[in-house]
Design an enzyme around this catalytic site. Structure first.
Site, PDB file in Angstrom:
ATOM      1  N   GLU A 195      -2.156  22.760 -55.523  1.00 45.13           N
ATOM      2  CA  GLU A 195      -1.909  21.713 -55.369  1.00 45.13           C
ATOM      3  C   GLU A 195      -3.110  21.013 -56.813  1.00 45.13           C
ATOM      4  OE1 GLU A 195      -4.961  18.235 -52.691  1.00 45.13           O
ATOM      5  OE2 GLU A 195      -5.568  20.526 -52.400  1.00 45.13           O
TER       6      GLU A 195
ATOM      7  N   ASP B 207      -9.321  20.956 -43.767  1.00 41.92           N
ATOM      8  CA  ASP B 207     -10.541  20.173 -43.440  1.00 41.92           C
ATOM      9  C   ASP B 207     -10.241  18.477 -44.053  1.00 41.92           C
ATOM     10  OD1 ASP B 207     -10.432  20.468 -46.246  1.00 41.92           O
ATOM     11  OD2 ASP B 207     -12.882  21.962 -46.195  1.00 41.92           O
ATOM     12  N   SER B 208      -9.658  18.310 -44.794  1.00 37.10           N
ATOM     13  CA  SER B 208      -8.993  17.269 -44.492  1.00 37.10           C
ATOM     14  C   SER B 208      -9.184  16.196 -43.802  1.00 37.10           C
ATOM     15  CB  SER B 208      -7.589  17.020 -44.720  1.00 37.10           C
ATOM     16  OG  SER B 208      -7.032  17.731 -43.990  1.00 37.10           O
TER      17      SER B 208
ATOM     18  N   GLU C 157     -10.472  28.861 -50.639  1.00 35.31           N
ATOM     19  CA  GLU C 157     -10.124  28.519 -51.695  1.00 35.31           C
ATOM     20  C   GLU C 157     -11.001  29.075 -52.832  1.00 35.31           C
ATOM     21  OE1 GLU C 157     -10.558  23.475 -50.632  1.00 35.31           O
ATOM     22  OE2 GLU C 157     -11.576  23.916 -52.025  1.00 35.31           O
TER      23      GLU C 157
ATOM     24  N   LYS D 193      -6.894  29.760 -43.812  1.00 37.98           N
ATOM     25  CA  LYS D 193      -7.691  29.440 -45.582  1.00 37.98           C
ATOM     26  C   LYS D 193      -8.276  29.377 -45.659  1.00 37.98           C
ATOM     27  CE  LYS D 193      -5.336  25.563 -46.786  1.00 37.98           C
ATOM     28  NZ  LYS D 193      -6.595  24.494 -48.011  1.00 37.98           N
TER      29      LYS D 193
ATOM     30  N   ASP E  26      -7.962  25.810 -42.143  1.00 38.61           N
ATOM     31  CA  ASP E  26      -9.184  26.232 -43.117  1.00 38.61           C
ATOM     32  C   ASP E  26     -10.478  26.765 -43.067  1.00 38.61           C
ATOM     33  OD1 ASP E  26      -8.093  24.863 -45.539  1.00 38.61           O
ATOM     34  OD2 ASP E  26      -7.963  22.834 -45.276  1.00 38.61           O
TER      35      ASP E  26
END
Length: 253
Positions: free
Chosen positions: A170, A34-35, A104, A102, A73
């Site tokens: 990260e 999602d970057s 978070e 993925k 993501d």
């Protein structure tokens, strides 16, 4: 690869051509991150990225990718409930064609990870700096004190126990990243977390030196040292595999 000690080269990808050339350069894992909200769409954070956009970009990547493992993501708030998380994962895999999803967070997502794993969905966790939580916690290295370091270690173990198959760390101290990597059976992919993890991931635009604004300190512009995008991507893979990145590249970058 993790069991044999071979470093895993991971890189973000957002469309078919970059996915094709990254895969053919030897990148093992493509992350549709999602970057893309920041490096492709020009947003200040990853938060505006929608599930529809993640599905769309994953589809494009998988059209160009013919050999790398593809992780997609789960975007901001898609894991607000178990039901929405399951629907998100289903779309990313059924429509997008992702091999893995993925998400978070630590304790908050354990139930989601467990249920996804029970349903046969490969899951990658993400600990340390959490881009989807920057409005609350900001961009900073996490795990520098004993309490937060122990919490991250316990969260990593809990994610593995819940069924996660991979973990991204990260911006955590390198010593802690090494401790977590050694404690887990699953591979740990680092970004800004030192050289002792099972592999490395960078944003494609940082590798090519075309990021909007300033690249993070842990990144490296490989295009400066090569005469083509394809050569730069291959150079990144070689640097990861030979342990030259992050150490040697940081020494000259």
């Amino acid at each position: 690869m993790h069991q044999s000690g071979e470093k895993i080269a991971c890189l973000t990808a957002y469309d078919a051509p970059t996915a094709f050339w990254a895969a053919h350069a030897g990148v093992d894992v493509l992350l549709v991150g999602d970057s893309l909200g920041m490096v492709v769409q020009g947003h200040a954070t990853t938060l505006p990225v929608s599930l529809d956009e993640m599905v769309y970009h994953t589809q494009m990547v998988q059209r160009g990718n013919d050999q790398a493992w593809c992780i997609a993501d789960m975007p901001f708030m898609s894991d607000a409930s178990l039901e929405s998380a399951l629907q998100c994962a289903a779309r990313l895999m059924k429509e997008g064609g992702a091999n893995m999803v993925k998400l978070e967070g630590g304790d908050r997502v354990l139930g989601i990870v467990q249920r996804l794993a029970e349903l046969g969905v490969p899951v990658c966790g993400h600990l340390g700096l959490l881009p989807q939580s920057v409005e609350k916690h900001g961009y900073k290295v996490l795990g520098k004190d004993d309490d937060s370091a122990n919490k991250l270690l316990k969260s990593a173990q809990a994610l593995q126990d819940a069924g996660a198959d991979m973990l991204v760390l990260e911006c955590v101290p390198s010593a802690l990243a090494q401790q977590i990597t050694n404690a887990l059976v699953i591979p740990v992919i680092g970004i800004g977390s030192g050289a002792a993890t099972s592999g490395q991931v960078l944003v494609l635009h940082d590798v090519l030196g075309i990021t909007l604004g300033k690249s993070p300190k842990f990144a490296h512009n490989f295009l400066q040292e090569h005469n083509s995008i394809q050569a730069a991507l291959a150079g990144y893979v070689t640097a990861v595999k030979t342990h030259a990145f992050p150490q040697a590249c940081h020494a000259v970058g």
